[in-house]
Structures are given as structure tokens and as C-alpha cells.
Design an enzyme around this catalytic site. Structure first.
Site, PDB file in Angstrom:
ATOM      1  N   THR A   1     -14.854 -20.168 -84.836  1.00 33.11           N
ATOM      2  CA  THR A   1     -14.549 -21.056 -83.704  1.00 33.11           C
ATOM      3  C   THR A   1     -15.801 -21.606 -83.033  1.00 33.11           C
ATOM      4  O   THR A   1     -15.816 -22.742 -82.553  1.00 33.11           O
ATOM      5  CB  THR A   1     -13.718 -20.265 -82.662  1.00 33.11           C
TER       6      THR A   1
ATOM      7  N   THR B   1     -14.801 -14.567 -85.109  1.00 35.90           N
ATOM      8  CA  THR B   1     -14.645 -13.264 -84.453  1.00 35.90           C
ATOM      9  C   THR B   1     -13.678 -12.335 -85.198  1.00 35.90           C
ATOM     10  O   THR B   1     -13.781 -11.122 -85.079  1.00 35.90           O
ATOM     11  CB  THR B   1     -14.135 -13.441 -83.004  1.00 35.90           C
TER      12      THR B   1
ATOM     13  N   THR C   1     -15.346  -2.949 -82.706  1.00 31.79           N
ATOM     14  CA  THR C   1     -14.005  -3.380 -83.128  1.00 31.79           C
ATOM     15  C   THR C   1     -13.598  -4.572 -82.272  1.00 31.79           C
ATOM     16  O   THR C   1     -13.894  -4.595 -81.076  1.00 31.79           O
ATOM     17  CB  THR C   1     -13.009  -2.215 -82.858  1.00 31.79           C
TER      18      THR C   1
HETATM   19  N1  ASP Z   1     -10.154 -17.423 -86.949  1.00 31.50           N
HETATM   20  C1  ASP Z   1     -11.472 -17.557 -86.365  1.00 31.50           C
HETATM   21  C2  ASP Z   1     -12.448 -16.836 -87.279  1.00 31.50           C
HETATM   22  O1  ASP Z   1     -12.522 -15.644 -87.245  1.00 31.50           O
HETATM   23  C3  ASP Z   1     -11.484 -16.993 -85.006  1.00 31.50           C
HETATM   24  C4  ASP Z   1     -12.805 -17.057 -84.278  1.00 31.50           C
HETATM   25  O2  ASP Z   1     -13.833 -17.485 -84.751  1.00 31.50           O
HETATM   26  O3  ASP Z   1     -12.812 -16.634 -83.125  1.00 31.50           O
HETATM   27  O4  ASP Z   1     -13.123 -17.470 -88.043  1.00 31.50           O
END
Ligand code: ASP
Length: 340
Positions: free
Chosen positions: A11, A86, A163
Site C-alpha cells: 500500500t 504489511t 506479528t
Molecule cells: N495487501 C497489502 C500488502 O500487504 C496491504 C498493505 O500493504 O498494507 O501488500
């Protein structure tokens, strides 16, 4: 001071397409246009941008690619910031911590819950502070945090203790069994006593890229049936299975369950016991339902996170052909991932 930003996706590197409202990755080499504050940082930075992926698509070859990027650029930079989605950041930070031996420079993972191009983004603070942490020095010009860490929402956490626990809050990560290595408020305060010392200059930095992922996972739940359990424990080609147990490492004492575990152990499969609870540890001597597993030959995972237990197995299985060699190292701290 020269820091390398390795942008892998997630993201943080997205911007809203004004026409459709959808999130799309932007060209991260233009990061200073999005975050002009970076010009004030006082150190140099360079960027390597991968073809961005959503981190749910992460695979072992991607971990190898990140590790090799750090290895190939290691002599030329003082620290590294890895921008990562994330969702699986805790897995990647854990994996990389095992792949790097004798790491002497900071490798700081960060990302964001809201895209860097959005008004309320958490990405700017995460990125700017992660860069400052990668560049931070103490006496003797030594790096403050020569470890694989995750920096997120004002906390610096050891990567292999972390985590993701919130899909919604900026405060998305926690290290339930190990205190933060640093906290950022008005001041950036490091807790030096908790940070791994960099190994000596003569101990050479090494990158291990042989990973073996022949591991299965069995989550224990009330009502599970025999065929589900057997389908995991009898999967073709497995070297190990993590059983995610209740509380302090407890599992049912039904005869069919005990027999299935005993049979898997007899077939040479490593069974690693990790609790479904995020805080605290597997204590096999506390209840009969836990000690029974230990007596069967199940290895207690103490306070390993699931992410660290899994990636530690991938690393050890890649390194040792003999499962006994793997088992003897599970409960020993290799990179500060487990309390002993
Ligand atoms: N779905 C995304 C990822 O893990 C979520 C994020 O980056 O917060 O690539």
C-alpha cells in the site's frame, strides 16, 4: 551517510487514480516528489524499485531477491529500508533475519496502512523515521540498530518477534514477547540493551538463500476431525509440521489424536508446538495436555511467533539435511527470535 530504499510493493507505494478512484503503484524512484520532506533528511538515499507486488503474493524466491539485493549493495550503503506490504511483512522480516548471518547494518522494514499519496497517510512518518533509524549512529560511528527490524507507527520492533495484529489501525504491529527496540515521539529513543550487538568486523556477513519450505501447519480447534488431522500429518514430502495449540501449548488427549501425532513423529516428521496465543509461551510442563505432546517428541516452540517458527524451519531445513540437526537448533536463539 547513504541509505538504500528497496521498494517491493504494498500500500505504501500507491496513489489513487483520480479517474477511477482505484489504488495503483506509482514510480517509487520519484519518491522525493511524493515526500518532499526527504530533502531535509541530511543524508543521501538511493532507490531500487522491484515490480511492485501485493505482499500476499510473496514467495520464497522473492525473499531471495530481497536478500540478494541487500547482499549486492551491502558494501556501498550504511543501512537499508525495505518497503513492503504489511500483510506478510512479519514473515519477510523474520525470514530475512535468518537468511542474514553476521549482519552489521540496519535493515528496516516499513510500509503503511494508507497509501503514501493519500492525505491522511501513515506512510510518510513510517518512511521518514525508518530512514532515520537506518542512518542512526552511536559512539564509534556504529549503527544503532544493526538488525532486521520493523518500524511502524512509532515503534521499532525486532523483525522476527513481530506479528501484524490489526487490519485497520495505524498501530498494526506488535512484538508481544519482546519490548520495542526504540520508540519515536518527540525524541527517537533507542533501548540499546535490547538490540543485538553487531558481530565483529572480521566475522563476514553471509546470506543464506537455500530455503526448504516442506512444512505444513495444523491449527488445533475444538471439533476438528481425524481425517483433517491426518490429511495434514500425512501430506507428501513433509519434513515438519507446526501445530498451533491452545494456551500454553495444549492439545486434545483423544487417543486418535495422540496416535496420529506419535505416528508422525515416528515417521521422522518434526512437530513444532506454537501457541495460538500471541503473548506468553509454550510451557509443556504446566498441563497434562501439554506434557503429553512433549512426551510424544513434539518440540516446544517456547515464545516463537508463528512467523518466526515457520521461517526458522525454512532456514534450518535448507541448511541441514538431517532433521536432528534442525531440531537441536529450534530452541536455541540464532537471531534473538526466542527467549531461552
Ligand atoms: N495487501 C497489502 C500488502 O500487504 C496491504 C498493505 O500493504 O498494507 O501488500
Amino acid at each position: 551517510m547513504h541509505i538504500l530504499i528497496i521498494y517491493t510493493g504494498g500500500t505504501i507505494g500507491m496513489k489513487e487514480d483520480p479517474a477511477t478512484g482505484q489504488l495503483r503503484p506509482f514510480d517509487f524512484t520519484q519518491i522525493e516528489e511524493e515526500v518532499p520532506e526527504l530533502k531535509k533528511s541530511g543524508f543521501e538515499m538511493s532507490t531500487i524499485s522491484f515490480d511492485p507486488i501485493d505482499s500476499s503474493d510473496i514467495r520464497p524466491d522473492f525473499w531471495v531477491r530481497i536478500a540478494e539485493t541487500v547482499r549486492d549493495n551491502y558494501p556501498h550503503y550504511d543501512g537499508f529500508v525495505v518497503l513492503h506490504g504489511t500483510d506478510t511483512m512479519a514473515y519477510s522480516a523474520s525470514m530475512l533475519s535468518f537468511m542474514f548471518e553476521n549482519l552489521q547494518k540496519p535493515v528496516i522494514f516499513t510500509g503503511s496502512q494508507l497509501p503514501i499519496g493519500s492525505l491522511r497517510t501513515d506512510g510518510k512518518e513510517n518512511l521518514i523515521t525508518a530512514l532515520q533509524i537506518a542512518a542512526a549512529r552511536r559512539e564509534g560511528d556504529k549503527p544503532m540498530a544493526p538488525e532486521v527490524c520493523i518500524y511502524f507507527d512509532s515503534k521499532l520492533l525486532r523483525g522476527n518477534r513481530t506479528t501484524k495484529f490489526s487490519a485497520e489501525h495505524f498501530n498494526a504491529f506488535n512484538s508481544f514477547n519482546y519490548p520495542p527496540l526504540a520508540e519515536s515521539g518527540i525524541h527517537l529513543r533507542f533501548n540499546q540493551a535490547l538490540i543485538n550487538e553487531a558481530s565483529g568486523e572480521d566475522e563476514k556477513f553471509a546470506v543464506h538463500t537455500d530455503l526448504n519450505t516442506d512444512t505444513g501447519v495444523l491449527k488445533i480447534f475444538p471439533g476438528m476431525n481425524q481425517s483433517t488431522v491426518n490429511s495434514v500429518l500425512r501430506s507428501q514430502g513433509l519434513r515438519s509440521v507446526i501445530i498451533e495449540t491452545f494456551g500454553s501449548g495444549n492439545a486434545p488427549t483423544f487417543p486418535w489424536f495422540i496416535d496420529a501425532i506419535a505416528d508422525a513423529v515416528k515417521r521422522g516428521i518434526i512437530i513444532l508446538n506454537i501457541s495460538q496465543c500471541k503473548r506468553g509461551c509454550v510451557d509443556p510442563d504446566k498441563y497434562v495436555t501439554g506434557s503429553m505432546l512433549k512426551e510424544l517428541g513434539v518440540v516446544p516452540g517456547n515464545d516463537l511467533t508463528f512467523e518466526a517458527g515457520l521461517t526458522k524451519l525454512f532456514y534450518l531445513q535448507g541448511k541441514y539435511l538431517d532433521n536432528n540437526e534442525v531440531v537441536t537448533r529450534i530452541n536455541t536463539s540464532i537471531r534473538g527470535e526466542i527467549s531461552t
